[in-house]
Motif scaffolding. Structure first.
Motif, PDB file in Angstrom:
ATOM      1  N   VAL A   1      28.075  31.098  51.761  1.00  0.00           N
ATOM      2  CA  VAL A   1      28.947  31.922  52.593  1.00  0.00           C
ATOM      3  C   VAL A   1      29.287  33.196  51.825  1.00  0.00           C
ATOM      4  CG1 VAL A   1      31.194  32.080  53.724  1.00  0.00           C
ATOM      5  CG2 VAL A   1      29.912  29.929  53.777  1.00  0.00           C
ATOM      6  N   ASN A   2      29.039  34.343  52.447  1.00  0.00           N
ATOM      7  CA  ASN A   2      29.322  35.627  51.813  1.00  0.00           C
ATOM      8  C   ASN A   2      30.037  36.539  52.806  1.00  0.00           C
ATOM      9  OD1 ASN A   2      27.625  35.511  49.118  1.00  0.00           O
ATOM     10  ND2 ASN A   2      26.298  34.700  50.731  1.00  0.00           N
ATOM     11  N   THR A   3      31.251  36.925  52.467  1.00  0.00           N
ATOM     12  CA  THR A   3      32.020  37.797  53.343  1.00  0.00           C
ATOM     13  C   THR A   3      33.114  38.480  52.547  1.00  0.00           C
ATOM     14  OG1 THR A   3      33.229  37.891  55.449  1.00  0.00           O
ATOM     15  CG2 THR A   3      33.710  36.025  54.020  1.00  0.00           C
ATOM     16  N   VAL A   4      33.672  39.546  53.121  1.00  0.00           N
ATOM     17  CA  VAL A   4      34.785  40.264  52.497  1.00  0.00           C
ATOM     18  C   VAL A   4      35.928  40.308  53.498  1.00  0.00           C
ATOM     19  CG1 VAL A   4      35.591  42.435  51.489  1.00  0.00           C
ATOM     20  CG2 VAL A   4      33.237  41.682  51.089  1.00  0.00           C
ATOM     21  N   LEU A   5      37.108  39.880  53.067  1.00  0.00           N
ATOM     22  CA  LEU A   5      38.305  39.941  53.899  1.00  0.00           C
ATOM     23  C   LEU A   5      39.099  41.178  53.497  1.00  0.00           C
ATOM     24  CD1 LEU A   5      39.331  36.188  53.580  1.00  0.00           C
ATOM     25  CD2 LEU A   5      37.998  37.257  55.407  1.00  0.00           C
ATOM     26  N   PRO A   6      39.275  42.141  54.399  1.00  0.00           N
ATOM     27  CA  PRO A   6      39.998  43.365  54.039  1.00  0.00           C
ATOM     28  C   PRO A   6      41.405  43.102  53.498  1.00  0.00           C
ATOM     29  CG  PRO A   6      38.895  43.635  56.151  1.00  0.00           C
ATOM     30  CD  PRO A   6      38.795  42.186  55.792  1.00  0.00           C
TER      31      PRO A   6
ATOM     32  N   ARG B   1      46.458  40.222  49.273  1.00  0.00           N
ATOM     33  CA  ARG B   1      45.375  40.715  48.433  1.00  0.00           C
ATOM     34  C   ARG B   1      44.391  41.472  49.310  1.00  0.00           C
ATOM     35  NH1 ARG B   1      42.283  36.637  46.589  1.00  0.00           N
ATOM     36  NH2 ARG B   1      41.373  37.864  44.913  1.00  0.00           N
ATOM     37  N   GLN B   2      43.871  42.569  48.770  1.00  0.00           N
ATOM     38  CA  GLN B   2      42.934  43.400  49.520  1.00  0.00           C
ATOM     39  C   GLN B   2      41.502  43.174  49.046  1.00  0.00           C
ATOM     40  OE1 GLN B   2      46.104  44.978  48.468  1.00  0.00           O
ATOM     41  NE2 GLN B   2      46.645  44.229  50.505  1.00  0.00           N
ATOM     42  N   ASN B   3      40.581  43.326  49.985  1.00  0.00           N
ATOM     43  CA  ASN B   3      39.148  43.223  49.692  1.00  0.00           C
ATOM     44  C   ASN B   3      38.810  41.920  48.965  1.00  0.00           C
ATOM     45  OD1 ASN B   3      38.619  45.798  50.837  1.00  0.00           O
ATOM     46  ND2 ASN B   3      39.363  46.759  48.947  1.00  0.00           N
TER      47      ASN B   3
ATOM     48  N   HIS C   1      28.778  33.429  47.779  1.00  0.00           N
ATOM     49  CA  HIS C   1      28.064  32.158  47.658  1.00  0.00           C
ATOM     50  C   HIS C   1      29.024  30.980  47.800  1.00  0.00           C
ATOM     51  CE1 HIS C   1      24.605  34.522  46.513  1.00  0.00           C
ATOM     52  NE2 HIS C   1      25.267  35.049  45.500  1.00  0.00           N
ATOM     53  N   GLY C   2      29.988  31.147  48.698  1.00  0.00           N
ATOM     54  CA  GLY C   2      30.908  30.076  49.020  1.00  0.00           C
ATOM     55  C   GLY C   2      32.144  29.988  48.159  1.00  0.00           C
ATOM     56  N   SER C   3      32.277  30.841  47.146  1.00  0.00           N
ATOM     57  CA  SER C   3      33.397  30.746  46.210  1.00  0.00           C
ATOM     58  C   SER C   3      34.359  31.922  46.350  1.00  0.00           C
ATOM     59  CB  SER C   3      32.889  30.684  44.761  1.00  0.00           C
ATOM     60  OG  SER C   3      32.153  29.498  44.543  1.00  0.00           O
ATOM     61  N   LEU C   4      35.644  31.611  46.442  1.00  0.00           N
ATOM     62  CA  LEU C   4      36.709  32.608  46.468  1.00  0.00           C
ATOM     63  C   LEU C   4      37.545  32.414  45.210  1.00  0.00           C
ATOM     64  CD1 LEU C   4      39.084  33.337  49.502  1.00  0.00           C
ATOM     65  CD2 LEU C   4      39.886  33.310  47.143  1.00  0.00           C
ATOM     66  N   LYS C   5      37.626  33.467  44.384  1.00  0.00           N
ATOM     67  CA  LYS C   5      38.385  33.386  43.136  1.00  0.00           C
ATOM     68  C   LYS C   5      39.694  34.146  43.294  1.00  0.00           C
ATOM     69  CE  LYS C   5      34.222  32.828  40.345  1.00  0.00           C
ATOM     70  NZ  LYS C   5      33.383  33.361  39.235  1.00  0.00           N
ATOM     71  N   PHE C   6      40.810  33.454  43.090  1.00  0.00           N
ATOM     72  CA  PHE C   6      42.118  34.039  43.334  1.00  0.00           C
ATOM     73  C   PHE C   6      42.551  35.031  42.263  1.00  0.00           C
ATOM     74  CE2 PHE C   6      42.572  29.975  45.711  1.00  0.00           C
ATOM     75  CZ  PHE C   6      42.744  30.536  46.962  1.00  0.00           C
ATOM     76  N   ASP C   7      41.936  35.009  41.103  1.00  0.00           N
ATOM     77  CA  ASP C   7      42.361  35.916  40.040  1.00  0.00           C
ATOM     78  C   ASP C   7      41.635  37.251  40.112  1.00  0.00           C
ATOM     79  OD1 ASP C   7      39.899  34.908  39.366  1.00  0.00           O
ATOM     80  OD2 ASP C   7      40.418  34.383  37.305  1.00  0.00           O
ATOM     81  N   GLU C   8      40.900  37.490  41.183  1.00  0.00           N
ATOM     82  CA  GLU C   8      40.208  38.759  41.365  1.00  0.00           C
ATOM     83  C   GLU C   8      40.879  39.550  42.497  1.00  0.00           C
ATOM     84  OE1 GLU C   8      36.132  37.943  42.108  1.00  0.00           O
ATOM     85  OE2 GLU C   8      35.725  37.246  40.068  1.00  0.00           O
ATOM     86  N   GLY C   9      40.824  40.856  42.419  1.00  0.00           N
ATOM     87  CA  GLY C   9      41.387  41.693  43.486  1.00  0.00           C
ATOM     88  C   GLY C   9      42.816  42.110  43.196  1.00  0.00           C
ATOM     89  N   ASP C  10      43.256  43.099  43.934  1.00  0.00           N
ATOM     90  CA  ASP C  10      44.593  43.653  43.768  1.00  0.00           C
ATOM     91  C   ASP C  10      45.577  42.971  44.705  1.00  0.00           C
ATOM     92  OD1 ASP C  10      43.634  45.516  41.924  1.00  0.00           O
ATOM     93  OD2 ASP C  10      43.095  46.915  43.514  1.00  0.00           O
ATOM     94  N   VAL C  11      46.790  42.759  44.212  1.00  0.00           N
ATOM     95  CA  VAL C  11      47.842  42.169  45.022  1.00  0.00           C
ATOM     96  C   VAL C  11      48.801  43.260  45.469  1.00  0.00           C
ATOM     97  CG1 VAL C  11      49.754  40.532  45.082  1.00  0.00           C
ATOM     98  CG2 VAL C  11      47.673  39.960  43.834  1.00  0.00           C
ATOM     99  N   GLY C  12      49.030  43.359  46.777  1.00  0.00           N
ATOM    100  CA  GLY C  12      49.996  44.308  47.330  1.00  0.00           C
ATOM    101  C   GLY C  12      51.099  43.555  48.043  1.00  0.00           C
ATOM    102  N   HIS C  13      52.050  44.286  48.618  1.00  0.00           N
ATOM    103  CA  HIS C  13      53.180  43.674  49.301  1.00  0.00           C
ATOM    104  C   HIS C  13      53.287  44.226  50.720  1.00  0.00           C
ATOM    105  CE1 HIS C  13      54.140  43.501  44.958  1.00  0.00           C
ATOM    106  NE2 HIS C  13      54.586  42.285  45.252  1.00  0.00           N
ATOM    107  N   ASP C  14      54.012  43.457  51.567  1.00  0.00           N
ATOM    108  CA  ASP C  14      54.212  43.909  52.939  1.00  0.00           C
ATOM    109  C   ASP C  14      55.187  45.065  52.973  1.00  0.00           C
ATOM    110  OD1 ASP C  14      56.546  42.594  52.270  1.00  0.00           O
ATOM    111  OD2 ASP C  14      56.755  41.595  54.219  1.00  0.00           O
TER     112      ASP C  14
END
Length: 219
Positions: free
Chosen positions: A174-179, A199-201, A206-219
């Protein structure tokens, strides 16, 4: 501070990891959020003096979205409907036939003045709360014990399997990007939520989502 890894598998016929931006007709993310993964681990063992930090989730079944209808009778109904005792039909887009591998780290939290007496007693019993949690968690998972029944997003979506990772369970391609993806909620000293983290982008590769990657923003 030392990290103690824990892992598990969870599967079931239906899952709903709600996207907050989908409004009255909610749609599921393809994978559980950071906070959902933490809650699943805590459903097996609620820990004292420790923090569960989700690291990764693997999507181990093909993504299948399905329309789901149910009669809603919760607090988000209009006041008039609540007063009359009525409900309304809720339309959602859920996932079916799901399977995930979940990975997290356990770390000890610093002592706090607001700790319960039970937590203080627990600190006295062990020199390493993180290590103790890891060992107790693994024993409970292997025997099917839990703090409360694990569920897949919504409480009515119970797991048909939760336990050690089975040899045949492997990530799908599985390969996808969640904005944007909901991450967690921050609470104030009064125990109420004062802001939400997103988190953005967010990439599932390959089926794996790593939580320590990407930038964290707020509402």
């Amino acid at each position: 501070m030392k990290h103690y890894p824990i892992e598990m598998e969870i599967a079931g016929p239906t899952a709903m990891w709600t996207r907050p931006d989908t409004g009255d007709c909610p749609v599921s993310y393809p994978a559980p959020t950071f906070s959902a993964v933490r809650n699943i681990f805590q459903s097996v063992l609620w820990g004292q003096a420790v923090e569960i930090i989700p690291r990764q989730v693997d999507v181990c079944a093909p993504l299948q979205f399905h329309t789901y209808n149910t009669n809603y009778g919760g607090p988000l109904r209009k006041p008039g409907i609540i007063k009359s005792g009525g409900g309304y039909q809720l339309l959602a887009t859920v996932l079916v036939d799901v399977r995930y591998r979940l990975f997290a780290d356990v770390v000890e939290t610093p002592p706090s003045e607001n700790e319960s007496e039970r937590t203080k007693e627990w600190r006295k019993k062990t020199k390493s709360p993180g290590h103790a949690y890891q060992e107790i968690f693994d024993r409970r998972l292997a025997t099917g014990k839990c703090f409360h029944t694990p569920f897949l997003g919504w409480k009515e979506f119970s797991a048909t399997y939760f336990g050690p990772i089975r040899p045949e369970t492997r990530p799908e391609d599985v390969n996808t990007v969640l904005p944007s993806m909901f991450h967690d909620a921050e609470y104030g000293s009064d125990g109420k939520v004062f802001r939400f983290q997103f988190r953005q982008n967010v990439r599932i590769e390959h089926g794996s989502l790593k939580f320590d990657e990407g930038d964290v923003g707020h509402d």
